[in-house]
Design a protein around this motif. Sequence first.
Motif, PDB file in Angstrom:
ATOM      1  N   ILE A  55      23.473  38.308  40.007  1.00  0.00           N
ATOM      2  CA  ILE A  55      23.236  37.152  41.144  1.00  0.00           C
ATOM      3  C   ILE A  55      22.969  36.022  40.121  1.00  0.00           C
ATOM      4  N   ILE A  56      21.940  35.924  39.268  1.00  0.00           N
ATOM      5  CA  ILE A  56      21.583  34.797  38.556  1.00  0.00           C
ATOM      6  C   ILE A  56      22.732  34.084  37.506  1.00  0.00           C
ATOM      7  N   THR A  57      23.426  34.890  37.033  1.00  0.00           N
ATOM      8  CA  THR A  57      24.658  34.572  36.063  1.00  0.00           C
ATOM      9  C   THR A  57      25.581  34.093  36.887  1.00  0.00           C
ATOM     10  N   GLY A  58      25.716  34.772  37.924  1.00  0.00           N
ATOM     11  CA  GLY A  58      26.927  34.597  39.156  1.00  0.00           C
ATOM     12  C   GLY A  58      26.711  32.914  39.653  1.00  0.00           C
ATOM     13  N   PHE A 137      34.419  47.146  44.610  1.00  0.00           N
ATOM     14  CA  PHE A 137      35.153  46.268  45.138  1.00  0.00           C
ATOM     15  C   PHE A 137      34.870  44.944  44.303  1.00  0.00           C
ATOM     16  N   PHE A 138      33.403  44.869  44.025  1.00  0.00           N
ATOM     17  CA  PHE A 138      32.823  43.720  43.189  1.00  0.00           C
ATOM     18  C   PHE A 138      33.691  43.562  42.084  1.00  0.00           C
ATOM     19  N   GLY A 139      33.871  44.771  41.428  1.00  0.00           N
ATOM     20  CA  GLY A 139      34.595  44.454  40.068  1.00  0.00           C
ATOM     21  C   GLY A 139      36.097  44.323  40.270  1.00  0.00           C
ATOM     22  N   PHE A 140      36.729  44.896  41.330  1.00  0.00           N
ATOM     23  CA  PHE A 140      37.861  44.724  41.510  1.00  0.00           C
ATOM     24  C   PHE A 140      38.203  43.017  41.748  1.00  0.00           C
ATOM     25  N   THR A 141      37.542  42.565  42.608  1.00  0.00           N
ATOM     26  CA  THR A 141      37.727  41.202  43.034  1.00  0.00           C
ATOM     27  C   THR A 141      37.446  40.170  41.925  1.00  0.00           C
ATOM     28  N   ILE A 193      35.537  36.925  48.952  1.00  0.00           N
ATOM     29  CA  ILE A 193      34.950  38.224  49.369  1.00  0.00           C
ATOM     30  C   ILE A 193      33.944  38.363  48.289  1.00  0.00           C
ATOM     31  N   HIS A 194      34.110  38.061  46.726  1.00  0.00           N
ATOM     32  CA  HIS A 194      33.322  38.102  45.495  1.00  0.00           C
ATOM     33  C   HIS A 194      31.871  37.415  45.645  1.00  0.00           C
ATOM     34  N   VAL A 195      31.905  36.201  46.586  1.00  0.00           N
ATOM     35  CA  VAL A 195      30.758  35.471  46.358  1.00  0.00           C
ATOM     36  C   VAL A 195      30.113  35.452  47.652  1.00  0.00           C
ATOM     37  N   CYS A 196      30.839  35.915  48.841  1.00  0.00           N
ATOM     38  CA  CYS A 196      30.188  35.673  49.997  1.00  0.00           C
ATOM     39  C   CYS A 196      29.947  36.920  50.771  1.00  0.00           C
TER      40      CYS A 196
END
Lengths: 358, 101
Positions: A55-58, A137-141, A193-196
């Motif tokens: 979350i922090i690095t994102g 799914f996080f990894g895939f997106t 999808i990845h960030v929200c």
Amino acid sequence: MNIKKLGAGFQAWLDDRFGLSGIAQFLKEKPVPQHKHSIWYYTGSAILIFFTIQIITGFMLILYYRPTLEEANASVARVMTEVPLGWIIRSVHSWSATFMIAFVFVHLISIWVTKSYREPREITWMSGVLLLACSLFFGFTGYLLPWDDLSLSATKVGTDIPRSIPVVGLWVTKLLRGSEDVTGDTLTRFFGIHVCILPIFLVLLLAIHIYLIQKKGMSVPVEAETRGEDVRTIPFWPNFVFREMVVWLVLVGVLFSVAVFLPPSLDKPADLMAAAPEGVKPEWYFLFLFQTLKIVPPKILFVNGDTVAVLLMLVAGVLFFLLPIIDNKPLERKGKIITVLAYALVAYALIMSVWSLL
Amino acid sequence: MKTHANKILLSLFLGVLCFGLFSVNFGWAQEIEQIQKTRPGENAAENMIVPAPKNIKEAIAIYVFLGWMWLSIFVLVYILRQKIKELDRIHKLKFFSSHKS
């Protein structure tokens, strides 16, 4: 008025509003069983640590990233070459994702083998399986976001897999891509999808998962429970948390060291018209599925081989989700066979992954 | 005689130091050149970007940070281990005293 009095006053003020002393008392009294399988308890909090780092690095990366066809690759290149320590932030984000998924796998397999999903913890297991799906799914997106040749090709292959499912397959592929093929729309969609969407789902599932762990407590080995033995316990706070802190410190150290010495590179921007580069492979956690699809024959009894393989994978996923209901007698023959299946699955995944890399 | 040997050792040490610094600087200069080549908007399309520290100052800062981080981790782990031992001892004492009463 001295500082100690001021601090105590502030603490009392906070306690009056949030009821913190009740939570502190609960954590002090919460027992954590100590036995030969206790080491697996630490994998849960390790996942939480890596997720927090994500979350922090994102948040840091999102300040510079632009999810458009023209700017995606260039913005990642800017992070890596112009932003102070940007390459380390990206590397930590990428490696913490890898570590998090690895720990999710270890956590689930350990629960499977120790039968910790047995009554009354069925929903805890199910929320855990959904958390695994979310993480994958996080990894895939996230893999598509740098928008280089490799990520484009891997996403084309990945989003093409649901096409084999009868009736809804084509619709699922179009839903993922936003059109017939992988385009700029897919990139924007994956970014959203990845960030929200995924963070909302993951945080909700995590809240349910943690609540259930607090509500039902940590499981003890099935043999000890059946024999009615008293298992030695320690308080969650501070005895267990201090032990967890040792694990967190070492893991964070390993993560930063790996991120500095093995940072991920960035390929040239993806060309939608170019042919797929040779040796396209997904991330390591999809390798066993990728290899399985590769070795399936084109036709199995007049049915498309890919359709059979994808349907079998879906059925396996559903059975995995319903495992606590299927394995309702863990100490009997059926339970033992299911434990052997866990080891067989790990061996299969390892062999297939290595085969795919050769 | 001893002063002469010291002078040789000192010049050898300085020589190794200068060579080391020169080669490090030379290496980093090459990396900086490569990074500059792959800046977006110039000719990033042709090259793969291999991430690395931008200059010697950043490289030293990172390695010093890593060293300091591991040292802090070792010290903290040691302190935590001592704390855990003490907490477990107190917990056992409480457990046995509650059993006695």
